[in-house]
Motif scaffolding. Structure first.
Motif, PDB file in Angstrom:
ATOM      1  N   THR A  11     138.887  37.987   5.803  1.00 39.86           N
ATOM      2  CA  THR A  11     140.102  38.694   6.209  1.00 39.86           C
ATOM      3  C   THR A  11     141.192  38.515   5.176  1.00 39.86           C
ATOM      4  N   ASN A  12     141.195  37.370   4.496  1.00 43.05           N
ATOM      5  CA  ASN A  12     142.198  37.137   3.459  1.00 43.05           C
ATOM      6  C   ASN A  12     142.055  38.125   2.315  1.00 43.05           C
ATOM      7  N   ASP A  13     140.841  38.595   2.054  1.00 50.81           N
ATOM      8  CA  ASP A  13     140.636  39.546   0.974  1.00 50.81           C
ATOM      9  C   ASP A  13     141.458  40.806   1.194  1.00 50.81           C
ATOM     10  N   ALA A  14     141.494  41.320   2.398  1.00 52.30           N
ATOM     11  CA  ALA A  14     142.258  42.536   2.689  1.00 52.30           C
ATOM     12  C   ALA A  14     143.747  42.293   2.466  1.00 52.30           C
ATOM     13  N   ALA A  15     144.250  41.162   2.936  1.00 50.92           N
ATOM     14  CA  ALA A  15     145.666  40.842   2.741  1.00 50.92           C
ATOM     15  C   ALA A  15     145.976  40.667   1.262  1.00 50.92           C
ATOM     16  N   ASN A  16     145.079  39.991   0.538  1.00 52.72           N
ATOM     17  CA  ASN A  16     145.300  39.803  -0.894  1.00 52.72           C
ATOM     18  C   ASN A  16     145.220  41.125  -1.639  1.00 52.72           C
ATOM     19  N   ASN A  17     144.301  42.023  -1.250  1.00 54.27           N
ATOM     20  CA  ASN A  17     144.216  43.334  -1.894  1.00 54.27           C
ATOM     21  C   ASN A  17     145.527  44.084  -1.742  1.00 54.27           C
ATOM     22  N   ASP A  18     146.138  44.002  -0.545  1.00 54.42           N
ATOM     23  CA  ASP A  18     147.429  44.652  -0.337  1.00 54.42           C
ATOM     24  C   ASP A  18     148.488  44.033  -1.248  1.00 54.42           C
ATOM     25  N   ASP A  20     147.978  42.669  -3.990  1.00 49.69           N
ATOM     26  CA  ASP A  20     147.548  42.834  -5.379  1.00 49.69           C
ATOM     27  C   ASP A  20     147.431  44.301  -5.780  1.00 49.69           C
ATOM     28  N   ASN A  21     148.233  45.163  -5.180  1.00 50.99           N
ATOM     29  CA  ASN A  21     148.227  46.592  -5.517  1.00 50.99           C
ATOM     30  C   ASN A  21     146.852  47.231  -5.361  1.00 50.99           C
ATOM     31  N   GLY A  22     146.083  46.741  -4.389  1.00 53.05           N
ATOM     32  CA  GLY A  22     144.763  47.300  -4.121  1.00 53.05           C
ATOM     33  C   GLY A  22     143.663  46.799  -5.038  1.00 53.05           C
ATOM     34  N   ILE A  23     143.976  45.906  -5.955  1.00 55.44           N
ATOM     35  CA  ILE A  23     142.978  45.370  -6.887  1.00 55.44           C
ATOM     36  C   ILE A  23     142.221  44.237  -6.197  1.00 55.44           C
ATOM     37  N   ASP A  24     140.907  44.307  -6.230  1.00 59.59           N
ATOM     38  CA  ASP A  24     140.061  43.289  -5.610  1.00 59.59           C
ATOM     39  C   ASP A  24     139.766  42.197  -6.633  1.00 59.59           C
ATOM     40  N   LEU A  25     140.687  41.246  -6.735  1.00 55.59           N
ATOM     41  CA  LEU A  25     140.539  40.188  -7.725  1.00 55.59           C
ATOM     42  C   LEU A  25     139.345  39.284  -7.448  1.00 55.59           C
ATOM     43  N   ALA A  26     138.961  39.154  -6.181  1.00 52.05           N
ATOM     44  CA  ALA A  26     137.812  38.299  -5.846  1.00 52.05           C
ATOM     45  C   ALA A  26     136.545  38.802  -6.526  1.00 52.05           C
ATOM     46  N   ALA A  52     142.910  43.509 -15.022  1.00 49.59           N
ATOM     47  CA  ALA A  52     142.908  43.435 -13.551  1.00 49.59           C
ATOM     48  C   ALA A  52     144.110  42.636 -13.056  1.00 49.59           C
ATOM     49  N   LEU A  53     144.413  41.526 -13.717  1.00 47.24           N
ATOM     50  CA  LEU A  53     145.571  40.714 -13.320  1.00 47.24           C
ATOM     51  C   LEU A  53     146.868  41.509 -13.474  1.00 47.24           C
ATOM     52  N   ALA A  54     146.994  42.238 -14.570  1.00 46.92           N
ATOM     53  CA  ALA A  54     148.201  43.039 -14.792  1.00 46.92           C
ATOM     54  C   ALA A  54     148.333  44.119 -13.721  1.00 46.92           C
ATOM     55  N   LYS A  55     147.244  44.800 -13.402  1.00 46.74           N
ATOM     56  CA  LYS A  55     147.274  45.839 -12.371  1.00 46.74           C
ATOM     57  C   LYS A  55     147.595  45.254 -11.000  1.00 46.74           C
ATOM     58  N   ALA A  56     147.203  43.991 -10.793  1.00 43.53           N
ATOM     59  CA  ALA A  56     147.451  43.321  -9.509  1.00 43.53           C
ATOM     60  C   ALA A  56     148.884  42.812  -9.397  1.00 43.53           C
TER      61      ALA A  56
END
Length: 170
Positions: A11-18, A20-26, A52-56
């Motif tokens: 569930t944390n992945d969805a919150a982190n994606n939000d 992170d500008n939709g970037i799935d850093l995981a 990816a980090l910059a986009k996030a």
């Protein structure tokens, strides 16, 4: 410890994606530790991971790897991607000294409130630095400092060394 692998979905992945500008850093970073929304800890970077980090929305990259561990001009790549860059070489246990941790703390204070990605080869040295910062500079109890380190990537190979160093008052 919050470490994500490519196959995990939480569930944390969805919150982190939000966050992170939709970037799935995981799925972009391995290993990947996410102690909080403003902090990312990972292993060595390359051009794709920097992008990816910059986009996030990462604003600062803290590199704890010595130059001899780097295979490209990371500073230039990070700055070209529009992020701040700081390097504080921690080659291993011998570099986990109070002056290094004070310098690490200074970097974190200087960029307080910014979204930060810190890395070494595996996240282990970043976790060690966070544990020592928590114990030595923040006065946290041993268990709290060690847990702080583990949440930032501290693993078995440096855990005993960090524990022993925290036993010595600074």
């Amino acid at each position: 410890m919050t470490q994500y692998t490519h196959s995990e979905s939480t569930t944390n992945d969805a919150a982190n994606n939000d966050a992170d500008n939709g970037i799935d850093l995981a799925n972009s970073l391995d290993p990947y530790f996410r102690p909080d929304n403003q902090t990312i800890v990972c292993g060595a970077l390359d051009d794709e991971k920097i992008a990816a980090l910059a986009k996030a929305g990462v604003e600062l990259v803290i590199n704890l790897q010595p130059d001899e561990e780097l295979s490209f001009d990371e500073a230039a790549a990070v700055r070209q991607a529009g992020m701040y860059y700081e390097q504080l070489p921690i080659g291993g246990a011998d570099d986990l000294k109070q002056l290094k941790i004070l310098a690490f703390d200074n970097i974190l204070r200087q960029y307080h409130g910014k979204k930060v990605a810190m890395h070494c080869g595996s996240g282990n040295r970043a976790g060690a630095a966070m544990a020592l910062r928590a114990g030595w500079l923040r006065g946290r109890k041993m268990d709290t400092a060690m847990e702080r380190g583990r949440s930032h990537g501290l693993d078995d190979s440096l855990e005993q060394e960090v524990h022993n160093r925290l036993l010595v008052p600074r």
